[in-house]
Design an enzyme around this catalytic site. Sequence first.
Site, PDB file in Angstrom:
ATOM      1  N   CYS A  71       0.798  -1.255   0.039  1.00 48.75           N
ATOM      2  CA  CYS A  71       0.021   0.045   0.007  1.00 48.75           C
ATOM      3  C   CYS A  71       0.815   1.367  -0.083  1.00 48.75           C
ATOM      4  O   CYS A  71       1.696   1.560   0.976  1.00 48.75           O
ATOM      5  CB  CYS A  71      -1.022  -0.004   1.123  1.00 48.75           C
ATOM      6  SG  CYS A  71      -1.778   1.506   1.645  1.00 48.75           S
ATOM      7  N   CYS A  74      -0.040   3.807   2.603  1.00 53.11           N
ATOM      8  CA  CYS A  74       0.619   3.289   4.003  1.00 53.11           C
ATOM      9  C   CYS A  74       2.072   3.730   4.262  1.00 53.11           C
ATOM     10  O   CYS A  74       2.520   4.151   5.443  1.00 53.11           O
ATOM     11  CB  CYS A  74       0.195   1.965   4.366  1.00 53.11           C
ATOM     12  SG  CYS A  74      -1.646   1.358   3.989  1.00 53.11           S
TER      13      CYS A  74
END
Length: 185
Positions: A71, A74
């Site tokens: 991600c 993230c």
Amino acid sequence: MSGSAAPTSLSTVQKVLLLASALVLAALLFLLRGGLTSESPMDQLARRSPLPEEALANHRPTLIEFYADWCEVCREMAPAMLANEQRYRDQLNVVLVNVDNPRWQDLIDRYDVNGIPQLNLFDAEGQPRGRSLGRRSQKELEALSEALIDNSPLPQLAGIGDTTPLTPETVATPAPSGVGPRSHG
């Protein structure tokens, strides 16, 4: 003879200074890149993360981040999360849960994780306070953490929602026909 000794001596001094400068620059670069432990901020957080059940039982507010290694958001948010974890280390639990690890499937289901990064926010007694979806800045993470620590209302930020307990009336109310969690209807 004294004329030829000076250039050789100067050349040796220059070589020594050049070598010393190169070593200092190499050492500085090595330290700036994390030394021997060049873990990413996300890896550092994951390694230091307490287990969710321990965090929710230790009488400190808890912030659980559901994330994945792949991600990008993230990874971009990880330095701010690491700074937040370091700043509030003695007052707040910061827990990372990798959604790709089958070990955490029960938590993913329990907290209805269907997007990442997702932050689930808990009070000192382990009771849900809210959740946050999407990228958070350092300032937003600090505001969320301080609200949890002070047990004050969560900040009004886009993507922040209070969690409400399910009541028998809520569970018994059927959804309109054709409307489901992914129908956007």
